[in-house]
Motif scaffolding. Structure first.
Motif, PDB file in Angstrom:
ATOM      1  N   GLU A 141       0.820  -1.513  -0.077  1.00 11.94           N
ATOM      2  CA  GLU A 141      -0.414   0.261  -0.112  1.00 11.94           C
ATOM      3  C   GLU A 141       1.475   1.275  -0.081  1.00 11.94           C
ATOM      4  OE1 GLU A 141      -3.558   2.446   3.233  1.00 11.94           O
ATOM      5  OE2 GLU A 141      -2.330   0.149   3.496  1.00 11.94           O
ATOM      6  N   GLY A 142       0.467   2.643  -0.961  1.00 12.53           N
ATOM      7  CA  GLY A 142       1.397   3.669  -1.068  1.00 12.53           C
ATOM      8  C   GLY A 142       2.434   3.076  -1.911  1.00 12.53           C
ATOM      9  N   SER A 143       3.666   4.346  -2.048  1.00 13.90           N
ATOM     10  CA  SER A 143       4.736   3.961  -3.087  1.00 13.90           C
ATOM     11  C   SER A 143       5.867   4.349  -2.388  1.00 13.90           C
ATOM     12  CB  SER A 143       4.204   5.133  -4.505  1.00 13.90           C
ATOM     13  OG  SER A 143       5.655   5.282  -5.349  1.00 13.90           O
ATOM     14  N   LEU A 144       7.038   2.817  -2.973  1.00 17.09           N
ATOM     15  CA  LEU A 144       8.217   2.919  -1.843  1.00 17.09           C
ATOM     16  C   LEU A 144       9.112   4.264  -2.735  1.00 17.09           C
ATOM     17  CD1 LEU A 144      10.096   1.359  -0.737  1.00 17.09           C
ATOM     18  CD2 LEU A 144      11.311   0.476  -2.688  1.00 17.09           C
ATOM     19  N   GLU A 145       8.305   4.511  -3.518  1.00 16.03           N
ATOM     20  CA  GLU A 145       9.278   6.233  -4.129  1.00 16.03           C
ATOM     21  C   GLU A 145       8.812   7.263  -3.369  1.00 16.03           C
ATOM     22  OE1 GLU A 145      11.190   6.647  -6.663  1.00 16.03           O
ATOM     23  OE2 GLU A 145      11.169   4.462  -7.506  1.00 16.03           O
ATOM     24  N   ASP A 146       7.941   7.296  -2.695  1.00 13.40           N
ATOM     25  CA  ASP A 146       7.764   8.579  -1.032  1.00 13.40           C
ATOM     26  C   ASP A 146       8.357   8.705  -0.054  1.00 13.40           C
ATOM     27  OD1 ASP A 146       5.733   9.878  -3.408  1.00 13.40           O
ATOM     28  OD2 ASP A 146       4.133   7.881  -2.364  1.00 13.40           O
ATOM     29  N   LEU A 147       9.977   7.434   0.061  1.00 16.73           N
ATOM     30  CA  LEU A 147      10.198   6.984   0.933  1.00 16.73           C
ATOM     31  C   LEU A 147      10.952   8.744   1.378  1.00 16.73           C
ATOM     32  CD1 LEU A 147      10.337   5.128   2.930  1.00 16.73           C
ATOM     33  CD2 LEU A 147      12.065   4.469   1.937  1.00 16.73           C
ATOM     34  N   THR A 148      11.508   9.043   0.157  1.00 20.24           N
ATOM     35  CA  THR A 148      12.037  10.646   0.713  1.00 20.24           C
ATOM     36  C   THR A 148      11.890  11.621   1.742  1.00 20.24           C
ATOM     37  OG1 THR A 148      10.727  11.712  -1.249  1.00 20.24           O
ATOM     38  CG2 THR A 148      12.752  10.949  -1.703  1.00 20.24           C
ATOM     39  N   HIS A 149      10.268  11.460   1.768  1.00 14.53           N
ATOM     40  CA  HIS A 149       9.428  12.542   3.347  1.00 14.53           C
ATOM     41  C   HIS A 149       8.863  11.904   4.097  1.00 14.53           C
ATOM     42  CE1 HIS A 149       6.389  12.111   0.107  1.00 14.53           C
ATOM     43  NE2 HIS A 149       5.136  11.662   0.738  1.00 14.53           N
ATOM     44  N   GLY A 150       9.390  10.168   4.851  1.00 18.90           N
ATOM     45  CA  GLY A 150       8.574   9.234   5.727  1.00 18.90           C
ATOM     46  C   GLY A 150       9.391   7.794   5.470  1.00 18.90           C
ATOM     47  N   ARG A 190       0.073  -2.966  11.277  1.00 16.24           N
ATOM     48  CA  ARG A 190      -1.126  -3.751  11.565  1.00 16.24           C
ATOM     49  C   ARG A 190      -1.133  -3.938  13.711  1.00 16.24           C
ATOM     50  NH1 ARG A 190      -0.739  -8.293  10.049  1.00 16.24           N
ATOM     51  NH2 ARG A 190       0.154 -10.089  11.533  1.00 16.24           N
ATOM     52  N   GLU A 191      -0.048  -4.264  14.261  1.00 12.62           N
ATOM     53  CA  GLU A 191      -0.494  -3.701  15.304  1.00 12.62           C
ATOM     54  C   GLU A 191       0.059  -2.109  15.861  1.00 12.62           C
ATOM     55  OE1 GLU A 191       3.702  -5.504  18.534  1.00 12.62           O
ATOM     56  OE2 GLU A 191       3.311  -6.346  16.609  1.00 12.62           O
ATOM     57  N   LEU A 192      -0.050  -1.409  14.925  1.00 12.41           N
ATOM     58  CA  LEU A 192      -0.173   0.178  15.318  1.00 12.41           C
ATOM     59  C   LEU A 192      -1.159   0.374  15.194  1.00 12.41           C
ATOM     60  CD1 LEU A 192       3.420   1.302  14.489  1.00 12.41           C
ATOM     61  CD2 LEU A 192       2.822   0.382  16.813  1.00 12.41           C
ATOM     62  N   GLY A 193      -1.808  -0.588  14.025  1.00 17.40           N
ATOM     63  CA  GLY A 193      -3.185   0.054  13.381  1.00 17.40           C
ATOM     64  C   GLY A 193      -3.355   1.236  12.816  1.00 17.40           C
ATOM     65  N   ALA A 194      -1.861   1.119  11.937  1.00 16.48           N
ATOM     66  CA  ALA A 194      -2.054   1.653  11.067  1.00 16.48           C
ATOM     67  C   ALA A 194      -2.033   1.571   9.887  1.00 16.48           C
ATOM     68  CB  ALA A 194       0.270   2.593  11.706  1.00 16.48           C
ATOM     69  N   TYR A 195      -2.373   3.143   8.418  1.00 16.13           N
ATOM     70  CA  TYR A 195      -2.673   2.914   7.362  1.00 16.13           C
ATOM     71  C   TYR A 195      -1.498   4.262   6.839  1.00 16.13           C
ATOM     72  CZ  TYR A 195      -6.246   0.163   8.714  1.00 16.13           C
ATOM     73  OH  TYR A 195      -7.226  -0.709   9.013  1.00 16.13           O
ATOM     74  N   VAL A 196      -1.137   4.000   5.615  1.00 17.13           N
ATOM     75  CA  VAL A 196      -0.646   4.841   4.724  1.00 17.13           C
ATOM     76  C   VAL A 196      -0.966   6.506   5.132  1.00 17.13           C
ATOM     77  CG1 VAL A 196       0.249   5.941   3.139  1.00 17.13           C
ATOM     78  CG2 VAL A 196       0.215   3.467   2.792  1.00 17.13           C
ATOM     79  N   GLY A 197      -0.873   7.345   5.380  1.00 22.69           N
ATOM     80  CA  GLY A 197      -0.981   8.662   5.701  1.00 22.69           C
ATOM     81  C   GLY A 197      -1.058   9.423   6.855  1.00 22.69           C
ATOM     82  N   ASP A 198      -1.199   7.848   7.832  1.00 27.71           N
ATOM     83  CA  ASP A 198      -0.347   8.012   9.085  1.00 27.71           C
ATOM     84  C   ASP A 198       0.511   8.618   9.900  1.00 27.71           C
ATOM     85  OD1 ASP A 198      -3.562   7.346   9.121  1.00 27.71           O
ATOM     86  OD2 ASP A 198      -2.886   5.547   9.858  1.00 27.71           O
ATOM     87  N   MET A 199       0.588   8.919  10.727  1.00 30.10           N
ATOM     88  CA  MET A 199       2.339   9.855  12.130  1.00 30.10           C
ATOM     89  C   MET A 199       2.504   8.523  12.964  1.00 30.10           C
ATOM     90  SD  MET A 199       2.459  12.432   9.759  1.00 30.10           S
ATOM     91  CE  MET A 199       3.988  12.693  10.098  1.00 30.10           C
ATOM     92  N   ILE A 200       3.769   8.299  12.178  1.00 27.03           N
ATOM     93  CA  ILE A 200       4.078   7.764  13.195  1.00 27.03           C
ATOM     94  C   ILE A 200       5.465   7.608  13.687  1.00 27.03           C
ATOM     95  CG2 ILE A 200       5.149   5.077  13.464  1.00 27.03           C
ATOM     96  CD1 ILE A 200       2.475   5.021  12.020  1.00 27.03           C
TER      97      ILE A 200
END
Length: 450
Positions: A167-176, A185-195
């Motif tokens: 889910e999401g794109s590996l190309e966006d790793l420059t800002h995340g 899943r353990e964090l209940g996180a999805y693309v766009g969430d802040m970790i």
């Protein structure tokens, strides 16, 4: 001259008298086939023959299926290992500073990567930073292993760039950052969430070392299919990792991707490929290969496969022993027929070949059926296993324990040939004893009470 020697001379004379009938002549096949056809009054023999036939078929089929599953398990596990990380790593030897701190860093990581990449057989070499952190989102927390790599190097890892699920794109790793599916899943996180990422003792303050806390956007979620990776792995760019972990312009290690990873050895059994990498790495460097990390498990799989083959071979032996029971009863019931055939001129060798054909026919037919059943089972093992898992209520295949998300099976023709060859060799060898007994039956004794 003894009676036995006289019988042999008589048999040879009869063979010459018939013009030297070739072994396994058509009449021998015909008699063997007639003996194998069940009659109502010989139902006991028929039942034993069927037991032997079914037993050999099931034993051979089971042996083929088990070997295919174990080979597939090893191949799948190795593929997951090699597809989710590099095949060899070059570490620096830690240096103890004056203040007692152990420093392990590579200053010339780009130059070292170039030297490693120049070694024949190396596809890619890339610097990397690795550290353990605590990641959290809201009230959920999870331990994780962070790897800092350049995006171009991450794209060379098949199961990271092209995972089972993403889910999401590996190309966006420059800002995340990127998380394994298990961590997300353990964090209940999805693309766009802040970790939030917490590094214990990562920040110096006037009151001493304090945890370093920083928030990153989740831009990519991936599932490799290995539970140990999916539940612990976090990726970020190499530059971001240098900044977050206070590495300056250094790297922790250099990772190498090999064209033929099987050529690599281990620290206990180094190969020429290992020696070439060590020479390129230079002094104060340590090589750690994928076999060092997983060699014990892979060796255990190889030993287990060999032991399982030997154990299941005993099942084939037990199934083949039923042939003896059937042939012994057949010889006993056909004593009169043997006596008549001998008086008609059939030699001891012909009688032996007739009963050998009976036993060999059972072994050959049972082996052929077992090979067919085993191959079909392996080909359709996924739907079969789905049905079994459904009937059992699920939960039989736990990927967190087995580190694989699917049931693996790989059919190798050498394993099929070994299984079939073992069954045929045992069947043919065991058949010789009752066949020899039938050949030595005295026709006078066989017809004495007829």
């Amino acid at each position: 001259m003894s009676d036995a020697a006289g019988d042999r001379d008589t048999d040879r004379g009869r063979d010459r008298g018939r013009g030297g009938s070739a072994p396994f002549a058509p009449h021998e096949w015909q008699i063997a086939w007639r003996y194998m056809r069940a009659r109502r009054r010989e139902g006991g023999i028929s039942v034993i023959v069927w037991y032997a036939l079914v037993g050999i078929a099931l034993a051979v089929g089971t042996l083929i299926v088990v070997m295919a599953v174990m080979v597939g398990f090893r191949a799948e596990f190795t593929d997951r290992i090699l597809g989710a990380e590099g095949h060899a790593r070059i570490y620096p030897i830690p240096v103890v500073q004056d203040d007692g701190r152990r420093v392990s860093a590579i200053d010339d990581y780009d130059a070292l990567a170039e030297r490693i990449a120049a070694v024949p057989g190396v596809i890619r070499a890339a610097p990397m930073i690795e550290a353990q952190v605590l990641v959290s989102r809201g009230s959920a927390n999870s331990g994780a292993v962070v790897r800092g790599m350049r995006i171009s190097d991450l794209q060379d890892l098949p199961y990271v760039a092209h995972p089972e699920l993403s889910e999401g794109s590996l190309e966006d790793l420059t800002h995340g950052i990127a998380l394994g599916e298990g961590v997300a899943r353990e964090l209940g996180a999805y693309v766009g969430d802040m970790i939030t990422m917490i590094l214990p003792g990562g920040q110096a303050t006037p009151f001493g070392m304090a945890p370093k806390i920083k928030t990153f956007e989740l831009v990519y979620v991936f599932r490799v299919g290995r539970a140990d990776v999916d539940r612990s792995r976090v990726y970020m760019t190499f530059e971001a990792a240098q900044d977050y972990f206070n590495k300056g312009d250094t790297a922790d290690q250099v990772e190498a991707l090999m064209a033929h990873p099987d050529l690599l050895g281990s620290r206990a059994n180094p190969t020429e490929a290992d020696a070439a990498l060590i020479r390129a790495a230079g002094h104060n460097r340590v090589l750690w290969t994928w076999k060092d990390a997983n060699g014990a498990f892979l060796s255990a799989l190889d030993v287990e496969r060999a032991v399982m083959f030997m154990i299941l071979s005993l099942v084939v032996v037990i199934a083949a022993l039923n042939i003896i029971s059937g042939l012994v009863m057949l010889v006993k019931n056909k004593g009169r027929d043997i006596g008549i055939l001998r008086t008609m001129g059939l030699t001891q060798g012909a009688v032996m070949r007739i009963f050998f054909l009976c036993g060999a026919g059972i072994g050959t037919l049972g082996t052929a059926i077992g090979v067919g059943l085993g191959i079909l089972f392996v080909i359709y093992i996924d739907p079969i296993f789905d049905v079994v898992n459904f009937l059992a209520g699920g939960g039989i295949w736990n990927p967190e324990i087995r580190m694989l998300t699917e049931f693996p099976a790989e059919l190798r023709w050498q394993d099929v040939a070994a299984s079939a060859g073992l069954a045929l060799a045992l069947s043919y060898g065991i058949t010789l004893f009752p066949a020899r007994r039938a050949a030595r039956l005295d026709p006078v004794e066989a017809l004495r009470y007829e």
